[in-house]
Structure formats: C-alpha cells, structure tokens
Design a protein around this motif. Structure first.
Motif, PDB file in Angstrom:
ATOM      1  N   SER A  88      -3.159  -5.213  -1.292  1.00 56.87           N
ATOM      2  CA  SER A  88      -3.645  -4.041  -0.647  1.00 56.87           C
ATOM      3  C   SER A  88      -4.475  -3.516  -1.564  1.00 56.87           C
ATOM      4  O   SER A  88      -5.344  -2.287  -1.337  1.00 56.87           O
ATOM      5  N   GLY A  89      -5.097  -3.979  -2.522  1.00 59.44           N
ATOM      6  CA  GLY A  89      -6.278  -3.540  -3.193  1.00 59.44           C
ATOM      7  C   GLY A  89      -6.119  -3.403  -4.519  1.00 59.44           C
ATOM      8  O   GLY A  89      -5.224  -3.907  -5.327  1.00 59.44           O
ATOM      9  N   LEU A  90      -7.286  -2.870  -5.309  1.00 59.77           N
ATOM     10  CA  LEU A  90      -7.562  -2.618  -6.791  1.00 59.77           C
ATOM     11  C   LEU A  90      -8.085  -1.305  -6.625  1.00 59.77           C
ATOM     12  O   LEU A  90      -8.865  -0.668  -6.069  1.00 59.77           O
ATOM     13  N   GLY A  91      -7.816  -0.553  -8.038  1.00 62.14           N
ATOM     14  CA  GLY A  91      -8.116   0.745  -8.021  1.00 62.14           C
ATOM     15  C   GLY A  91      -7.459   2.010  -7.417  1.00 62.14           C
ATOM     16  O   GLY A  91      -6.842   1.813  -6.684  1.00 62.14           O
ATOM     17  N   ARG A  92      -7.933   3.136  -7.704  1.00 63.99           N
ATOM     18  CA  ARG A  92      -7.274   4.329  -7.156  1.00 63.99           C
ATOM     19  C   ARG A  92      -8.325   5.411  -6.607  1.00 63.99           C
ATOM     20  O   ARG A  92      -9.336   5.575  -7.499  1.00 63.99           O
ATOM     21  N   ARG A  93      -8.361   5.860  -5.708  1.00 66.15           N
ATOM     22  CA  ARG A  93      -8.817   7.088  -5.269  1.00 66.15           C
ATOM     23  C   ARG A  93      -8.049   8.204  -5.569  1.00 66.15           C
ATOM     24  O   ARG A  93      -6.743   8.126  -5.858  1.00 66.15           O
ATOM     25  N   HIS A  94      -8.792   9.690  -5.333  1.00 63.57           N
ATOM     26  CA  HIS A  94      -7.855  10.699  -5.990  1.00 63.57           C
ATOM     27  C   HIS A  94      -7.409  10.903  -7.330  1.00 63.57           C
ATOM     28  O   HIS A  94      -7.564   9.762  -8.058  1.00 63.57           O
ATOM     29  N   GLY A  95      -7.208  11.972  -7.603  1.00 67.48           N
ATOM     30  CA  GLY A  95      -6.786  12.165  -9.150  1.00 67.48           C
ATOM     31  C   GLY A  95      -7.743  11.841 -10.086  1.00 67.48           C
ATOM     32  O   GLY A  95      -8.862  11.862  -9.755  1.00 67.48           O
ATOM     33  N   ALA A  96      -7.367  11.810 -11.596  1.00 71.15           N
ATOM     34  CA  ALA A  96      -8.494  11.592 -12.454  1.00 71.15           C
ATOM     35  C   ALA A  96      -9.192  10.108 -12.110  1.00 71.15           C
ATOM     36  O   ALA A  96     -10.347   9.932 -12.388  1.00 71.15           O
ATOM     37  N   ASP A  97      -8.403   9.103 -11.771  1.00 70.76           N
ATOM     38  CA  ASP A  97      -8.888   7.704 -11.507  1.00 70.76           C
ATOM     39  C   ASP A  97     -10.124   7.972 -10.561  1.00 70.76           C
ATOM     40  O   ASP A  97     -11.187   7.185 -10.507  1.00 70.76           O
ATOM     41  N   GLY A  98      -9.984   8.893  -9.583  1.00 72.42           N
ATOM     42  CA  GLY A  98     -10.730   8.939  -8.479  1.00 72.42           C
ATOM     43  C   GLY A  98     -12.213   9.260  -8.858  1.00 72.42           C
ATOM     44  O   GLY A  98     -13.132   8.938  -8.053  1.00 72.42           O
ATOM     45  N   ILE A  99     -12.388   9.899  -9.752  1.00 73.32           N
ATOM     46  CA  ILE A  99     -13.749  10.367 -10.211  1.00 73.32           C
ATOM     47  C   ILE A  99     -14.111   9.571 -11.732  1.00 73.32           C
ATOM     48  O   ILE A  99     -15.377   8.992 -11.805  1.00 73.32           O
ATOM     49  N   LEU A 133       0.925  -1.249   0.046  1.00 77.75           N
ATOM     50  CA  LEU A 133      -0.052   0.164   0.042  1.00 77.75           C
ATOM     51  C   LEU A 133       0.901   1.356  -0.025  1.00 77.75           C
ATOM     52  O   LEU A 133       0.839   2.032  -0.805  1.00 77.75           O
ATOM     53  N   SER A 134       1.590   1.487   1.011  1.00 76.77           N
ATOM     54  CA  SER A 134       2.528   2.712   1.033  1.00 76.77           C
ATOM     55  C   SER A 134       3.745   2.304   1.608  1.00 76.77           C
ATOM     56  O   SER A 134       4.152   1.297   2.327  1.00 76.77           O
ATOM     57  N   ALA A 135       4.770   3.002   1.265  1.00 79.35           N
ATOM     58  CA  ALA A 135       6.314   2.974   1.865  1.00 79.35           C
ATOM     59  C   ALA A 135       6.756   4.604   2.093  1.00 79.35           C
ATOM     60  O   ALA A 135       6.321   5.314   1.497  1.00 79.35           O
ATOM     61  N   SER A 136       8.058   4.440   2.602  1.00 75.38           N
ATOM     62  CA  SER A 136       8.833   5.705   2.890  1.00 75.38           C
ATOM     63  C   SER A 136      10.204   5.479   2.778  1.00 75.38           C
ATOM     64  O   SER A 136      10.754   4.392   3.060  1.00 75.38           O
ATOM     65  N   VAL A 137      10.919   6.430   2.224  1.00 79.09           N
ATOM     66  CA  VAL A 137      12.432   6.337   2.252  1.00 79.09           C
ATOM     67  C   VAL A 137      12.864   7.818   2.805  1.00 79.09           C
ATOM     68  O   VAL A 137      12.464   8.735   2.283  1.00 79.09           O
ATOM     69  N   MET A 148      -4.293   7.422  -5.319  1.00 80.21           N
ATOM     70  CA  MET A 148      -3.906   6.333  -4.000  1.00 80.21           C
ATOM     71  C   MET A 148      -4.399   5.383  -4.043  1.00 80.21           C
ATOM     72  O   MET A 148      -5.836   5.132  -4.264  1.00 80.21           O
ATOM     73  N   GLY A 149      -3.694   4.106  -3.739  1.00 79.82           N
ATOM     74  CA  GLY A 149      -4.345   2.879  -3.869  1.00 79.82           C
ATOM     75  C   GLY A 149      -3.246   1.791  -3.446  1.00 79.82           C
ATOM     76  O   GLY A 149      -2.129   2.344  -3.449  1.00 79.82           O
ATOM     77  N   GLY A 150      -3.457   0.508  -3.526  1.00 78.06           N
ATOM     78  CA  GLY A 150      -2.437  -0.619  -3.433  1.00 78.06           C
ATOM     79  C   GLY A 150      -1.911  -1.264  -4.520  1.00 78.06           C
ATOM     80  O   GLY A 150      -2.705  -1.419  -5.506  1.00 78.06           O
ATOM     81  N   MET A 151      -1.012  -2.169  -4.025  1.00 76.94           N
ATOM     82  CA  MET A 151      -0.642  -3.353  -5.210  1.00 76.94           C
ATOM     83  C   MET A 151      -0.751  -4.329  -4.344  1.00 76.94           C
ATOM     84  O   MET A 151      -0.712  -4.407  -3.000  1.00 76.94           O
ATOM     85  N   GLY A 152      -0.544  -5.722  -4.975  1.00 81.72           N
ATOM     86  CA  GLY A 152      -0.645  -6.741  -4.221  1.00 81.72           C
ATOM     87  C   GLY A 152      -1.911  -7.018  -3.330  1.00 81.72           C
ATOM     88  O   GLY A 152      -3.068  -6.575  -4.134  1.00 81.72           O
TER      89      GLY A 152
END
Length: 529
Positions: free
Chosen positions: A473-484, A426-430, A467-471
């Motif tokens: 952690s999910g399918l699809g995205r909220r926010h941005g163009a895909d979010g609508i 889903l999310s990570a940081s460096v 915003m969304g996940g891989m593996g």
C-alpha cells in the motif's frame, strides 16, 4: 434503496463559460508545444464530454521544470511567514468560493456533494495546519557534537528544488492540492500532473492560488496522457509524490530509483473492518456503510471487507443490509444524495466484473449487486455480499466501488488473521465497546492507520498524524511532520570553536588517541549517551 436523478443531458454547471475556462487553462504549462493538442474527459452524470484542456508534451514538462527550478530560490528565500500568508489567503478564498469547486468535482468525477465538500474541508485544514505548524516541523534541531563543549551541531531542513506530484481522479482537490500546500510551504517549487479525468478542478485551484498571491512560476501544472506525461514529470524533478494504484506505483518507484530521487507513494488497499462480539451493532453498521460507500467506494481507505464475530453475525448482517438499502443514490448538485456515480465506464466495468465473478463462484448478493442505469450511465447500487472465497477476484483484489463483503470469525485472533490477508496494508477499523481491548487488536493489524469505532474518517482527518500504507500500500507518509519534511533534505551543520579536530600542534597521534580513549571510558562511566 432510494434513487434520485437529474436530467441526463446538460449537467454542465451553468456558471462555467469560455472566459472561466480560459482563466484556468492559461495555467497549463505548454510553452514548447503551444497547446496544439487537447484532451477532453467524459462527465459521469451524462457520459457527455466536459471541456477540452491543452495536452502537453514531454518537452513542455521539461521546460516547466526548468522554469520552476529558476523560480524556486526566490520563493525559498522568503520568510516562512510570507509563504504561510499566501496559504492562509488561499484557505480563505477556498472556503468563500467552495460551491464552485464542489460543482466542478461533481461534474468531473461524479461523487455525491457531501463527499465533494469533504475535499474542501481537508484542503482547508491542511493549508491552515501547515501554515501554523510548519515552522515547528521545519525548525533547526540542535544535537550533541563530537566533542561536547567544543563543537556545536544542528540539523537543518533544506527544501527540494522541484517536487513532482502525480495525483488521481478520485479526489481531484484533496489529493491534487493537499500535497502541493506543504511542498510550497517547505520552500520547494512544484510540478503537478493533473489526471485526465479531472483536470479542471486542479486548474481551478491553481488559479485560486495565484489570486492568493503565489508567484506565477512556482507551481506548474501539466495536463496530458498518463504514462508519457507522468514519466516526463519523474524525469525532471528532485522528488516525486504519487497517489494511485499499486501496479503504477511500482513503476513510479522503479523510475525514481533509477534517478536516485526520493518518492512517497500512497497506493491501493483492501481495507478490513472488524466487528467484535461486544460492538454496538447499530454504530458498526452505520460506520461500515459510511466507509464502504463514501465517494461511491472510490476511496483508497474505504472498507471492502467486514469481519464479524459469529455470535453477532446474523444481527449485524441484518443491520448492515438495512443501512445499505437506506442509502440514497443520485446524481444531483445538492446534498440530498448519499451515494453518487462511479467515475467512468472503466470503473463500472471493473465493479460489475468483480461482483459477477464472485456470484458465479458461489457468493451471495444480500442487496444491490447491479448497475442502476435509471440513475445514470455509470451508477451502481451499494452492494453487500457474503460467501466470498479466496478464488474470487473480489476477495483480495481492490474493487474500488460501492461493494463490501462479509466474513465470519469465531474469535479476535481469527478476525485479525483474516484482516491481515493479502499484501495491502493501508487502513483498517475495529468496532468494540471496549476501546482498550480494541487498541490492542488494532496494533496487531498490518495497516498504516486503524480507526476504532469509525470506518475511515478519523485517521484520514487527523492532519497532525501521518497517513500512509504498509506492505504493497505504499511508502512514506502524508500529513503530520513527515508530510512536509519529505519535501526537504536534512543537512547537518557542525562548527568547532577550536579549529580542526585532531592532534594539536606538537601533540603525538598516540597522545591524542590516549585522550580519546579516556573520553570514551569517562562518558561510559557517567552513563552519557
């Protein structure tokens, strides 16, 4: 660490009276059952009942869907600017009355006030963003036709009729309303299932949306037991947006697939944070604490695993423990606490079980590691562990609490390998002083979003980016163009200036084929796409 408490009894906000409650519960769609049944949540700060709300039946959900479906065409026919005006009025009312909903969020869910305010910030930003950028995201797209110059083709967006939104308790405003806004702006009608822990927050938002001018039947809210009500929502809508655990998400996906409807799923995570050898350790420790303990760790993108280069491991460990012990844990309706309560006894039991299991198998608690009953019935100390190994439940199982584990790595490659363990993404940081190299590392991490020199907020707050996940952690995205756009179907409109495409009157098929082949060769020679 510092603790702050309120009176353990009577934490219900004083401004909530029976008149207010009635103004919210009137929005529960319980026409068929008449609202005979009720459900009442438990307030985390004092483990006392909140307030009863009607509990709907599957028949209520079906009727709500039919009502929404009947109202949707008129809503979709409105100019986008008219729908946007409703959302902008909602934005203004939300900002004006934010203290009310922040109180509700704290009372129902138990988080610290700053983290409750962040939900207002996100929803307000989403409403403003899609009201302004929606026409661009949904604009007709002209594409090349089958025969250039003879045919014209465009892709248009057609709204789904009824969208179902199932949202969780951990962000009752942001996740409850943040998907409703773009769905409504796209021209769809909505059925929202409120989580039984936090129904009042969503109902407050529904009443505010009505005040902003939303037609009565376009957004339906149902409140009821999880499985039965959720299944009824999926069975009566044209698209489902679900946020919650991965096991439940698999069930939602299977049920949606059985009906051949689309779904977007934001599911669980076990999010890693990498501290490189060149990182600013003070920033990294502060960013880790913010991302690990925000929302009392009950956040799908919160950090649970920290992978530290061995050359700076000891210094970072000391800095993180100091940051953790500096957290103010409390149950107060002001901004003086950094960390609030867990939401329920079930959450407290799960977090306690994960820590106990890890310690019994050899992990070391560096700070925290236990409930704080002197703060509140479900409070748990911000916790840092090390020595966590694969056989421990806490290693790759989502804890969803104020707990973070430290791991050593001898290189960037080893850090990336550890970060990519497990099915979640889903999310990570460096954290690194070299942003260019951190960018290269980020691209190798299997996660839907990676933050550089921030724990979690940067990507989640960037509303123009998906915003969304891989593996798992999910399918699809909220926010941005895909979010609508996910709340619409793509429709291709093709027109010919010369009537049907095919052999002309009197022309042989062979001649038509010959001309077609000539076109293929000519366009290839010209380098046309």
């Amino acid at each position: 660490m510092t603790t702050k408490t309120t009176e353990v009894q009577g934490v219900r906000p004083g401004w909530i009276d029976d008149v207010r409650l009635a103004s919210w519960t009137r929005w529960v769609a319980c026409v068929v059952s008449g609202g005979d049944g009720t459900l009442t949540a438990t307030a985390p700060y004092d483990a006392q009942p909140t307030l009863p709300v009607p509990s709907v039946t599957p028949a209520d959900v079906a009727e709500a869907a039919a009502t929404a479906r009947a109202a949707q065409p008129d809503w979709a026919t409105l100019a986008f600017s008219d729908r946007a005006e409703v959302m902008l009025r909602f934005h203004d009312l939300l900002v004006e009355r934010q203290d009310e909903v922040i109180d509700l969020i704290q009372w129902e869910m138990g988080k610290a006030r700053f983290h409750a305010w962040q939900e207002v910030l996100q929803v307000g930003t989403i409403a403003r963003h899609y009201a302004r950028r929606g026409p661009t995201y949904l604009a007709d797209k002209r594409v090349r036709g089958a025969i250039p110059g003879v045919t014209s083709v465009k892709e248009v967006r057609v709204p789904k009729q009824v969208v179902g939104i199932i949202s969780p308790w951990n962000y009752p405003l942001y996740l409850g309303v943040g998907d409703v806004v773009p769905a409504l702006l796209a021209g769809a009608a909505v059925i929202s299932k409120a989580d039984p822990q936090t129904p009042l927050t969503l109902l407050w938002a529904r009443a505010l949306m009505a005040e902003a001018g939303l037609p009565e039947h376009v957004w339906q809210v149902v409140t009821g037991p999880g499985a039965a009500t959720g299944e009824a929502v999926i069975d009566n809508v044209d698209y489902i947006a679900f946020t919650g655990s991965t096991p439940t998400g698999r069930i939602v996906a299977q049920r949606a697939a059985g009906r051949l409807i689309g779904a977007s799923l934001e599911l669980g995570g076990k999010n890693p944070l990498i501290v490189r050898r060149d990182a600013d350790l003070g920033q990294a420790a502060r960013g880790t604490a913010m991302a690990a303990f925000a929302n009392t760790g009950q956040m799908c993108v919160h950090i649970e695993r920290v992978v530290v280069h061995e050359d700076v491991y000891d210094a970072f460990r000391q800095a993180l423990v100091a940051e953790t012990e500096g957290q103010v844990v409390g149950q107060v309706f002001d901004y003086s606490a950094d960390v609030g309560s867990l939401a329920s006894q079930a959450q407290l039991d799960k977090v306690t079980a994960h820590v106990t299991d890890a310690v019994s198998k050899g992990a070391t608690v560096l700070t925290g590691g236990e409930p704080l009953p002197e703060v509140g019935p479900y409070a748990f100390a911000p916790t840092v562990l090390e020595g966590v190994t694969d056989e421990m439940d806490l290693c790759l199982g989502e804890t969803f609490g104020p707990v973070v584990a430290l791991y050593r790595a001898d290189s960037d490659e080893e850090a990336v390998r550890i970060a990519n363990q497990g099915e979640a993404g889903l999310s990570a940081s460096v954290f690194s002083k070299n942003v260019r190299e951190a960018d290269m590392i980020a691209r190798r991490i299997r996660a839907g979003a990676v933050n550089i020199n921030d724990g979690a907020a940067l990507a989640a707050g960037s509303i123009e980016a998906g915003m969304g996940g891989m593996g798992s952690s999910g399918l699809g995205r909220r926010h941005g163009a895909d979010g609508i756009r996910r709340f619409t179907d793509a429709q291709t409109l093709a027109a010919s200036r010369m009537g049907p495409i095919g052999p002309f009157t009197g022309q042989t098929v062979e001649k038509f084929v010959q001309l077609g082949n000539g076109q293929l060769k000519a366009l290839r020679k010209l380098g046309a796409r």
